[in-house]
Design a protein around this motif. Sequence first.
Motif, PDB file in Angstrom:
ATOM      1  N   UNK A  94       0.837  -1.203   0.000  1.00 37.60           N
ATOM      2  CA  UNK A  94       0.000   0.000   0.000  1.00 37.60           C
ATOM      3  C   UNK A  94       0.868   1.248   0.000  1.00 37.60           C
ATOM      4  N   UNK A  95       1.914   1.262   0.811  1.00 42.15           N
ATOM      5  CA  UNK A  95       2.798   2.426   0.842  1.00 42.15           C
ATOM      6  C   UNK A  95       3.568   2.583  -0.468  1.00 42.15           C
ATOM      7  N   UNK A 129       3.768   6.049  -5.569  1.00 39.41           N
ATOM      8  CA  UNK A 129       3.650   6.212  -7.023  1.00 39.41           C
ATOM      9  C   UNK A 129       2.651   7.299  -7.411  1.00 39.41           C
ATOM     10  N   UNK A 130       1.995   7.926  -6.434  1.00 41.45           N
ATOM     11  CA  UNK A 130       1.062   8.999  -6.768  1.00 41.45           C
ATOM     12  C   UNK A 130       1.816  10.117  -7.482  1.00 41.45           C
ATOM     13  N   UNK A 131       1.166  10.804  -8.419  1.00 43.96           N
ATOM     14  CA  UNK A 131       1.851  11.897  -9.123  1.00 43.96           C
ATOM     15  C   UNK A 131       2.110  13.064  -8.174  1.00 43.96           C
ATOM     16  N   UNK A 132       3.218  13.721  -8.331  1.00 44.94           N
ATOM     17  CA  UNK A 132       3.608  14.779  -7.410  1.00 44.94           C
ATOM     18  C   UNK A 132       2.684  15.987  -7.427  1.00 44.94           C
ATOM     19  N   UNK A 173      -1.635  16.642  -4.151  1.00 45.26           N
ATOM     20  CA  UNK A 173      -1.294  17.024  -2.785  1.00 45.26           C
ATOM     21  C   UNK A 173      -1.995  16.122  -1.774  1.00 45.26           C
ATOM     22  N   UNK A 174      -3.245  15.762  -2.078  1.00 45.50           N
ATOM     23  CA  UNK A 174      -4.028  14.883  -1.196  1.00 45.50           C
ATOM     24  C   UNK A 174      -4.452  13.663  -1.994  1.00 45.50           C
ATOM     25  N   UNK A 175      -3.945  12.513  -1.589  1.00 45.48           N
ATOM     26  CA  UNK A 175      -4.289  11.264  -2.251  1.00 45.48           C
ATOM     27  C   UNK A 175      -5.104  10.383  -1.328  1.00 45.48           C
ATOM     28  N   UNK A 176      -6.000   9.607  -1.914  1.00 51.78           N
ATOM     29  CA  UNK A 176      -6.816   8.665  -1.150  1.00 51.78           C
ATOM     30  C   UNK A 176      -6.673   7.282  -1.759  1.00 51.78           C
ATOM     31  N   UNK A 177      -6.377   6.298  -0.906  1.00 48.46           N
ATOM     32  CA  UNK A 177      -6.345   4.905  -1.327  1.00 48.46           C
ATOM     33  C   UNK A 177      -7.492   4.188  -0.616  1.00 48.46           C
ATOM     34  N   UNK A 208       7.795  15.081  -2.715  1.00 50.14           N
ATOM     35  CA  UNK A 208       7.497  14.080  -3.729  1.00 50.14           C
ATOM     36  C   UNK A 208       6.982  12.817  -3.042  1.00 50.14           C
ATOM     37  N   UNK A 209       5.930  12.227  -3.613  1.00 57.89           N
ATOM     38  CA  UNK A 209       5.392  10.986  -3.042  1.00 57.89           C
ATOM     39  C   UNK A 209       6.458   9.891  -3.005  1.00 57.89           C
TER      40      UNK A 209
END
Length: 159
Positions: A88-89, A94-97, A100-104, A139-140
Amino acid sequence: MKTLLLARHAKSDWDDPGLADHDRPLNGRGRGDAPAMARRLVDEGVAVDRIVSSTALRARRTAEEYAAAFGRVLVEEPRLYAASARSILRIAAELPDECTVGMLVGHNPGMSDAVGELTGQLAELPTCAVAECTVDVDSWAELIEGSGRLLGVRTPGDI
């Protein structure tokens, strides 16, 4: 600074014992909890740039509620189905930079374990819970175990 929302899918239906785990839908409670949690996040001013979901039906249906509430396109990620915390991490990294806020949106025990790996704090996520974590990175790809801070966990029971 990045924010990662780790969400467990809403309550699933176990009525059909012959149904493959991947294909289990949401039950009545789950169909109510998912849009309620999505509305809660929007009402609290949370803004999500990218939503990535497991391909399992119950996770996709949960994530679709978030995508609709935030006006985002849902990205399906097969690796989130039955993923370990480290997987998961890696997916989060790999989220695009520009995000700013990503949800999995995925499954336990992986999602709860990922909160622990990222923040060093134990958090058992019940169904449809959302853990909000911040990571002080530009950066993610810099996201690593122990680099985050748990801001809180929202659950349907809190609504």
